[in-house]
Design a protein around this motif. Structure first.
Motif, mmCIF file in Angstrom:
data_model
loop_
_atom_site.group_PDB
_atom_site.id
_atom_site.type_symbol
_atom_site.label_atom_id
_atom_site.label_comp_id
_atom_site.label_asym_id
_atom_site.label_seq_id
_atom_site.Cartn_x
_atom_site.Cartn_y
_atom_site.Cartn_z
ATOM 1 N N ASP A 286 0.878 -1.163 -0.139
ATOM 2 C CA ASP A 286 0.000 0.055 -0.099
ATOM 3 C C ASP A 286 0.749 1.067 0.167
ATOM 4 O OD1 ASP A 286 -2.559 -1.331 -0.064
ATOM 5 O OD2 ASP A 286 -3.239 -0.848 2.015
ATOM 6 N N ALA A 287 1.849 1.260 0.747
ATOM 7 C CA ALA A 287 2.825 2.314 1.031
ATOM 8 C C ALA A 287 3.576 2.755 -0.518
ATOM 9 C CB ALA A 287 4.041 2.161 1.922
ATOM 10 N N MET A 288 3.857 1.410 -1.444
ATOM 11 C CA MET A 288 4.576 1.537 -2.559
ATOM 12 C C MET A 288 3.631 2.466 -3.684
ATOM 13 S SD MET A 288 6.763 1.319 -4.745
ATOM 14 C CE MET A 288 8.043 0.253 -3.936
ATOM 15 N N ILE A 289 2.082 1.765 -3.514
ATOM 16 C CA ILE A 289 1.178 2.373 -4.532
ATOM 17 C C ILE A 289 0.907 3.998 -4.320
ATOM 18 C CG2 ILE A 289 -1.434 2.157 -5.113
ATOM 19 C CD1 ILE A 289 -0.960 -0.741 -4.276
ATOM 20 N N ALA A 290 1.052 4.249 -2.737
ATOM 21 C CA ALA A 290 0.774 5.745 -2.667
ATOM 22 C C ALA A 290 1.959 6.170 -2.944
ATOM 23 C CB ALA A 290 0.563 5.762 -1.157
ATOM 24 N N ALA A 291 3.240 5.934 -2.968
ATOM 25 C CA ALA A 291 4.242 6.583 -3.362
ATOM 26 C C ALA A 291 4.490 6.781 -4.675
ATOM 27 C CB ALA A 291 5.549 5.940 -2.822
ATOM 28 N N ALA A 292 3.914 5.818 -5.359
ATOM 29 C CA ALA A 292 3.910 6.037 -6.968
ATOM 30 C C ALA A 292 3.077 7.098 -7.374
ATOM 31 C CB ALA A 292 3.572 4.545 -7.502
ATOM 32 N N GLU A 293 2.227 7.437 -6.505
ATOM 33 C CA GLU A 293 1.293 8.634 -6.982
ATOM 34 C C GLU A 293 2.408 9.864 -6.930
ATOM 35 O OE1 GLU A 293 -1.815 8.909 -7.975
ATOM 36 O OE2 GLU A 293 -1.905 6.910 -7.740
ATOM 37 N N GLY A 294 3.617 9.884 -6.371
ATOM 38 C CA GLY A 294 4.550 10.927 -6.710
ATOM 39 C C GLY A 294 5.790 10.519 -7.473
ATOM 40 N N LYS A 295 6.667 10.753 -6.913
ATOM 41 C CA LYS A 295 7.906 10.431 -7.672
ATOM 42 C C LYS A 295 8.762 9.604 -6.720
ATOM 43 C CE LYS A 295 11.744 10.681 -10.355
ATOM 44 N NZ LYS A 295 11.671 10.232 -11.752
ATOM 45 N N ILE A 296 8.963 8.012 -7.328
ATOM 46 C CA ILE A 296 9.783 7.259 -6.521
ATOM 47 C C ILE A 296 11.215 7.366 -7.061
ATOM 48 C CG2 ILE A 296 10.374 4.848 -6.237
ATOM 49 C CD1 ILE A 296 7.321 4.377 -6.223
#
Length: 276
Positions: free
Chosen positions: A135-145
């Motif tokens: 879930d944290a990865m999916i949320a982070a992908a809404e910005g810049k990884i």
């Protein structure tokens, strides 16, 4: 006059593959472990052994060929060798039905299945499995990884027979200390370790893609659990995750994978859903 709400029909489930994971899921569903979900059919390479197993279930179900599953179910759970994914998924996607994919790495080499789901109206689900923090990865992908790196350590027997080891003549028998057997990206890992690294492919699909998700794999005789450490750096958060997953009867797969599928089915039928 009081109106009575119409009862929602059960979600009919087929399971393709009766290894350790398929058997665990079948047992839970057959005894009514998920309200509103009904196991209707299974498929396996050896029908005689499959029928022996089905006879032990709380409610016996049909044992069918892969091609016959679609007419018996609304959703198929793929628990089979990765090479069988197209054969299992295609009939359900063409019928605008659902597929839960456990051989996630195979999706990288069969993008036509994702295109088919989009064009035909079917749905492909990838459960969290052994990956905490998805879930944290999916949320982070809404910005810049900025970067994603994963280090996996497994008991040598959990890596035995992997195509990458055979191709590169890497011997992991009789190890007395940890040995790095792979370093590269998620796409190459999925090709070289198709039964082992679905976790990194799920991570890649949720984040920066298979080419930019980097991985080390170690055969480590000192560990008894499949251990994954992931470091993610993004513009919203930097986080590190470590999982030590207890293997199922199949040393290549964690016990939590079957539980993740059950949790996904429960969430599908729930009116209260927690998580992204």
């Amino acid at each position: 006059m009081t109106q009575v709400a119409a009862q929602t029909p059960n979600l009919r489930i087929a399971i393709a593959g009766l290894g350790a994971i398929g058997k665990s899921i079948s047992t839970t569903l057959a005894k009514g472990g998920v309200p509103g979900v009904e196991l209707t059919a299974v498929s396996a390479k050896n029908h005689d052994k499959a029928k022996e197993f089905v006879a032990t279930l709380a409610r016996p179900v049909k044992v069918l060929n892969i091609a016959d599953l679609e007419k018996e179910a609304d959703l198929v759970i793929e628990c089979a060798p990765a090479a069988l994914l197209p054969e299992i998924a295609t009939p359900f996607l063409k019928a605008q039905k659902q597929v839960i994919v456990l051989s996630v790495g195979a999706l990288l080499f069969h993008p036509e299945l994702i295109a088919m789901a989009k064009e035909q109206g079917g749905v492909i689900h990838v459960p969290t499995g052994a990956l905490i923090g998805l879930d944290a990865m999916i949320a982070a992908a809404e910005g810049k990884i900025h970067s994603v790196r994963m280090v996996t350590r497994k008991p040598p027997k959990g890596l035995a027979g992997a195509p990458h080891l055979i191709e590169h003549n890497i011997n992991i028998e009789g190890l007395t200390e940890a040995k790095k057997v792979f370093e590269g990206n998620a796409r190459d890992a999925a090709k070289g370790f198709p039964a082992n690294l679905n976790v990194v492919v799920a991570l890649a699909l949720a984040g920066v893609g298979p080419e930019n998700t980097l991985l080390e794999i170690w055969a480590d005789p000192a560990v008894v659990r499949n251990t994954h450490t992931i470091v993610v750096d993004s513009d919203s958060a930097k986080f590190t995750m470590t999982m030590e997953n207890i293997p199922s009867e199949n040393p290549k797969t964690g016990r939590i994978v079957a539980q993740s599928v059950i949790a996904m089915l429960r969430k599908m039928k729930s009116s209260f859903k927690v998580g992204t």
